[in-house]
Design an enzyme around this catalytic site. Structure first.
Site, PDB file in Angstrom:
ATOM      1  N   HIS A  14      -7.629 -18.369 -10.441  1.00 26.43           N
ATOM      2  CA  HIS A  14      -6.629 -18.413 -11.502  1.00 26.43           C
ATOM      3  C   HIS A  14      -6.375 -19.851 -11.911  1.00 26.43           C
ATOM      4  O   HIS A  14      -6.659 -20.788 -11.156  1.00 26.43           O
ATOM      5  CB  HIS A  14      -5.316 -17.766 -11.044  1.00 26.43           C
ATOM      6  CG  HIS A  14      -4.733 -18.400  -9.824  1.00 26.43           C
ATOM      7  ND1 HIS A  14      -5.163 -18.093  -8.550  1.00 26.43           N
ATOM      8  CD2 HIS A  14      -3.754 -19.320  -9.664  1.00 26.43           C
ATOM      9  CE1 HIS A  14      -4.485 -18.800  -7.668  1.00 26.43           C
ATOM     10  NE2 HIS A  14      -3.619 -19.551  -8.316  1.00 26.43           N
ATOM     11  N   CYS A  18       3.043 -22.802  -4.971  1.00 26.40           N
ATOM     12  CA  CYS A  18       1.645 -23.219  -4.991  1.00 26.40           C
ATOM     13  C   CYS A  18       1.411 -24.039  -6.252  1.00 26.40           C
ATOM     14  O   CYS A  18       2.276 -24.086  -7.127  1.00 26.40           O
ATOM     15  CB  CYS A  18       0.705 -22.018  -4.928  1.00 26.40           C
ATOM     16  SG  CYS A  18       0.687 -20.980  -6.409  1.00 26.40           S
TER      17      CYS A  18
END
Length: 697
Positions: free
Chosen positions: A65, A214
């Site tokens: 991603h 993250c």
């Protein structure tokens, strides 16, 4: 608004033998659907995110991603592989692959949907349903959370209604809701008066607050939160999780933090407002540990609480190297020292970039004598180019005055978080005052962090804890650091700085070439690893007190760092049949990555064939480093690749140096691969026409 995923974005027979090929296959579907505008640019962004940290998860899941300016709207593509694809998960290859694409400025509604998917991936019934789906439309409906075709057995709503899979809602045990809704248990507080020697009440569940985050804030952040919540429910633990993700975040209530027995921080980027958790037993790990080791983290948190291991201040914020976040207490001192120094360098680099480029532009417009121009606050002519050049120079020069204080302040920040900023910045400013320069900034930052650590070890009465971070720690630490810098270490550091400056200015002939070779080898050995970062930090640090020698070092380091991806890109172009299909595709992206000074673009090649690729890259980097130093090329910008060539001293010779190293790397790779062991099975596959370049090497 288009649906996030459609049947056209689903491939139930994903034929890919690597994560790069899988990402390309799914990305091509996004391009065909009009969701991605530039395939190669988007894949480069995916590769850059993957280089930060593998995206494979336990349970056979891969979630590549990224955020990218090449994404038209938030999109999700799904592929199911029969053979499995290695995404770096500890338990083996992934058969379920989700490619998540978010625009650079994605709205929170779409990101909330993506985060919800990330949470659902932790539900085994959801993933099992995807593994048995026999129609792309059904798989898309499952992922989107929409009702699919009804199953014969009406007792299994979990496949289409993931929210109904929470077993806690149907269990009779009254403690289950408390695992995720601590507010409902507050009434139990008055009865929970019995406590053991640790002070943890025994009449109520163990309470934990957690933060997950993250780099992109799309997937791992929410999967870690879901995993921790599920593990807490199974263990009868109350937990409240703050997800600092792309969809925004809601801060943990102060009451929840005050009532918590322990804290879990699962993150790969700096946790915001970490000082909230001071005085609490804290488990500090990377975000992937939150996904794969949630029960162990809860057990570790309970153990720390029972042993009374409180934390005076949260663990240091992570710097530029965020790939490994095991608790710092278990790391070697050298590893921690590198993290602290790189934290300081990472915060200093934007000042170097802004100031250096402004000064370089000023010299390009007004010549080198512009540094003697009077202050533009007193004299500025709108129609004179010299005045504009002077303005650019004086802005850039002002930015440069912050370099050493920012370096020192954020080294201390990396050690002890926010309490280290004031003494670090003060120490860095003193380093400038006493002419201790870059070395003085390094020492001042380390001293400030050490002093704050010492203060935090002192037992403080609860009534004074509120004024510690804003009054006591800044006052005492600044005074101690100032004393040490002015009266103890200042003069020796200033002497060392003078010797270093003289040495750099005196680099000529063979001495300069040898240094160029060494720096080139370091930049290309681990391609973004510790040695690469040491060489880069040395170069950027020299820009804090720029002179002719330090500007040569910066030019040398950037030139050598461009060589590995450019050399591999050239090799795949000249001799495509020596590389796998995936490597040939990576070679196309490597042109852009290398030209942009992203050395990590060569990592996929080095990982697949290190004994041939790494020596070849090092040889090319050594040649480029030596030539750059021999040509006397200079650079004031810490980054930019070919895009800052107009601001480089001796730009044409600089390009010659980069080209020479690129050719050396490519030639050696082709030579070594040509005499390798028998060809891999893929060598028998048809080679595209563009890989059959009839060039003799």
């Amino acid at each position: 608004m288009s649906a996030m995923i459609t049947a056209e974005l689903v491939d139930l027979d994903l034929a890919a033998d690597s994560k790069e090929a899988a990402a390309r296959s799914l990305a091509e579907r996004m391009v065909a659907a009009g969701r991605v505008t530039d395939l190669e640019g988007f894949l480069a962004d995916v590769a850059a995110r993957e280089a930060q940290m593998p995206t494979g998860l336990d349970g056979g899941i891969g979630i590549p991603h990224c955020r990218s300016e090449h994404v038209a709207e938030p999109t999700l593509a799904f592929g199911r592989s029969g053979a499995g694809i290695d995404f770096g998960a500890p338990d083996g290859p992934a058969d379920l692959v989700f490619l998540i694409a978010a625009p650079a400025g994605a709205d929170t509604d779409h990101l909330t949907i993506l985060s919800a998917l990330a949470r659902r991936l932790m539900d085994p019934e959801f993933t099992a349903a995807l593994r048995t789906a026999d129609d792309p439309a059904r798989a898309a409906a499952l992922i989107a959370g929409e009702p699919a075709e009804p199953e014969p057995a009406a007792t299994e709503p979990a496949a289409t209604e993931p929210a109904a899979t929470e077993p806690a809602a149907t269990e009779p045990a009254a403690t289950e809701p408390a695992a995720t809704k601590p507010a409902e248990t507050e009434t139990a507080g008055p009865e929970a008066v019995a406590a053991d020697a640790t002070g943890v009440p025994q009449e109520r569940p163990f309470r934990v607050v957690a933060v997950t985050s993250c780099p992109t804030g799309i997937a791992h952040t929410y999967m870690a939160a879901e995993s921790l919540e599920n593990a807490a429910r199974d263990a009868g633990v109350e937990i409240t999780v703050e997800t600092q993700g792309s969809a925004g975040f809601k801060k943990l209530p102060k009451a929840a933090i005050d009532a918590a027995d322990a804290v879990i921080l699962a993150h790969d980027v700096e946790v915001r407002d970490k000082e909230r958790f001071a005085g609490k037993p804290t488990v500090d790990v990377g975000v992937k540990a939150g996904i794969s080791r949630a029960p162990e983290l809860l057990a570790e948190a309970r153990g720390k609480a029972e042993r009374g291991e409180v934390t005076a201040s949260a663990h240091p914020a992570r710097g530029t190297d965020a790939s490994d976040h095991s608790a710092e207490a278990g790391e070697a001192f050298g590893t921690r020292l590198r993290k602290w120094l790189m934290t300081g360098v990472s915060y200093m680099v934007p000042f170097v970039a802004a100031g250096g480029l402004l000064i370089a532009l000023a010299f390009a417009i007004g010549g080198y004598e512009i540094n003697a121009a009077p202050s533009v606050a007193e004299h500025f002519a709108w129609n004179e180019s010299a005045s504009w050049a002077a303005l650019l120079f004086q802005i850039g020069d002002t930015a440069f005055t912050f370099l050493v204080p920012i370096l020192a302040g954020y080294i201390a920040f990396g050690m002890v978080d926010r309490p280290g900023l004031v003494p670090g910045v003060v120490g860095g400013a003193i380093a400038l005052t006493i002419n201790a320069g870059f070395l003085g900034g390094l020492v001042a930052g380390l001293l400030a962090g050490a002093v704050v650590m010492a203060i935090q070890r002192v037992a403080i009465p609860p009534v004074l804890r509120g004024i510690m971070p804003v009054v006591v720690i800044p006052l005492i630490s600044s005074a101690v650091v100032g004393f040490l810098m002015f009266l103890v270490v200042g003069k020796p550091l200033a002497w060392l700085q003078d010797r270093l400056t003289d040495w750099l200015n005196g680099l000529t002939g063979s001495n300069a070439i040898i240094l160029g070779v060494i720096l080139g080898l370091m930049m290309c050995f681990d391609m973004g690893g510790p040695l690469n970062k040491v060489a880069y930090a040395f170069a950027v640090g020299g820009l804090a007190d720029p002179n002719d020698g330090s500007l040569k070092v910066m030019a040398c380091v950037m030139a050598a760092g461009m060589v590995p991806p450019l050399g591999l890109a050239l090799a795949t172009t000249l001799r495509g049949r020596l590389f796998t299909r995936t490597e040939r595709e990576n070679g196309k992206a490597a042109w852009v990555l290398g030209a942009s000074f992203i050395t990590e673009g060569a990592i996929p090649f080095a990982a697949a064939d290190p004994l041939r690729v790494i020596p070849s890259a090092m040889a090319g980097g050594a040649v480029t480093g030596a030539l750059s130093m021999a040509f006397g090329c200079t650079l004031r910008a810490p980054h930019g690749g070919i895009f800052v060539v107009p601001l480089i001293g001796n730009p044409w010779l600089y390009l010659v140096a980069v080209a020479a190293g690129t050719v050396v790397t490519a030639a050696l790779v082709v030579l070594l691969k040509g005499i390798r062991r028998p060809a891999r099975p893929e060598a028998a596959l048809p080679v595209p026409d563009d890989a059959r370049t009839p060039v003799a090497v």
